[in-house]
Design an enzyme around this catalytic site. Structure first.
Site, PDB file in Angstrom:
ATOM      1  CG  ASP A 177      -1.965   1.122   1.147  1.00  0.00           C
ATOM      2  OD1 ASP A 177      -1.766   2.070   0.366  1.00  0.00           O
ATOM      3  OD2 ASP A 177      -2.970   1.042   1.862  1.00  0.00           O
ATOM      4  CG  HIS A 182      -0.928   5.561   4.473  1.00  0.00           C
ATOM      5  ND1 HIS A 182      -1.931   5.890   5.358  1.00  0.00           N
ATOM      6  CD2 HIS A 182      -1.536   4.939   3.430  1.00  0.00           C
ATOM      7  CE1 HIS A 182      -3.096   5.473   4.884  1.00  0.00           C
ATOM      8  NE2 HIS A 182      -2.881   4.895   3.712  1.00  0.00           N
TER       9      HIS A 182
END
Length: 275
Positions: A177, A182
């Site tokens: 991911d 993030h």
């Protein structure tokens, strides 16, 4: 309109082959802080197995969807296991499709279902609810109301704190991911956050692993299903406060809060079905 519900719902499913190794499982376990002696994958591994995961970013590649990733949040995730334990290494074919597009007025919610199967039959089904800010208001179906499952009024059977690492997002990112939300400060700011946030699927995996270790004797093969609603974000380095209630012989209710921010809700409407 960047989201064309008719096109999205009528599109042919996205079919792909995936493969994973025991090293991929070890990397995933490190990314969720799981103890290293699990003999089988923590079942939430299914949400990141192979190069076509995770559901949030994959949903944006389907026909009829053209939105800014900075406006996208993971709203909910469910997983049903059709075979247990998950293989520690294997290959499978995944079939993903948009099964619903809901108009929440100020946002749209995409529901993407992914089914995985190998030569022996079905492995798992997972469903990701993808919340897209600013894309509602076309007069479409609002969809079912978000179920409000209040935490039990009795004291929890177990409460435990699970700290996350400052580099937790970097570790979880190794499972595939690479959403910049993030890891990238500028992108996180554009998305409305003061700094990069932890992957929702990392919190999802850490929570399931905590339930398995605390209430299921460390036996991941007992997990049948797992559903959670992402109610808030976690910043890497914060501590997850996980509360668990046994509900009958085969269900655990769970809530997760950010202990560092007055127990701000992180996961709600969360259940683990088990043997």
């Amino acid at each position: 309109m960047p989201i064309d519900p008719r096109t999205a719902l009528a599109a042919a499913p996205l079919v792909g082959d995936i493969a994973w190794t025991d090293e991929d499982v070890r990397v995933y376990h490190r990314g969720i802080g799981a103890r290293p002696d699990h003999p089988h994958p923590v079942p939430a591994f299914a949400t990141t197995a192979g190069p076509h995961a995770p559901g949030v970013t994959r949903a944006l590649t389907l026909p009829g969807i053209d939105v800014d990733l900075a406006h996208v949040l993971h709203g909910a995730q469910s997983l049903t296991l059709h075979r247990r334990p998950l293989p520690s290494a294997g290959t499978a074919t995944t079939t993903a499709r948009i099964t619903a597009v809901h108009d929440k007025t100020k946002a749209a919610v995409l529901v993407m279902r992914t089914e995985a199967a190998d030569t022996h039959g079905p492995l798992w089904t997972d469903e990701a609810h993808v919340y897209v800010r600013g894309e509602g208001g076309w007069g479409g179906d609002r969809g079912p109301a978000t179920p409000h499952r209040a935490a039990p009024t009795a004291p929890p059977d177990h409460t435990l704190d699970r700290p996350t690492r400052e580099d937790q997002a970097l570790l979880h990112r190794l499972s595939g991911d690479d959403n910049p939300l993030h890891t990238d400060q500028d992108f996180a700011a554009r998305a409305g956050f003061e700094r990069p946030v932890l992957h929702g699927l990392c919190t999802y995996g850490m929570t399931l692993e905590a339930v398995v270790d605390t209430l299921l004797d460390g036996d991941v093969t007992r997990v049948r299903s797992y559903t959670a609603r992402f109610a808030g974000i976690v910043y890497p380095g914060e501590t997850l406060r996980i509360r668990m209630w046994r509900h009958g012989p085969r269900t655990v209710h769970v809530t997760v809060g950010a202990a560092d921010r007055d127990d701000t809700p992180v996961l709600t409407a969360t259940t683990v079905g088990h043997d």
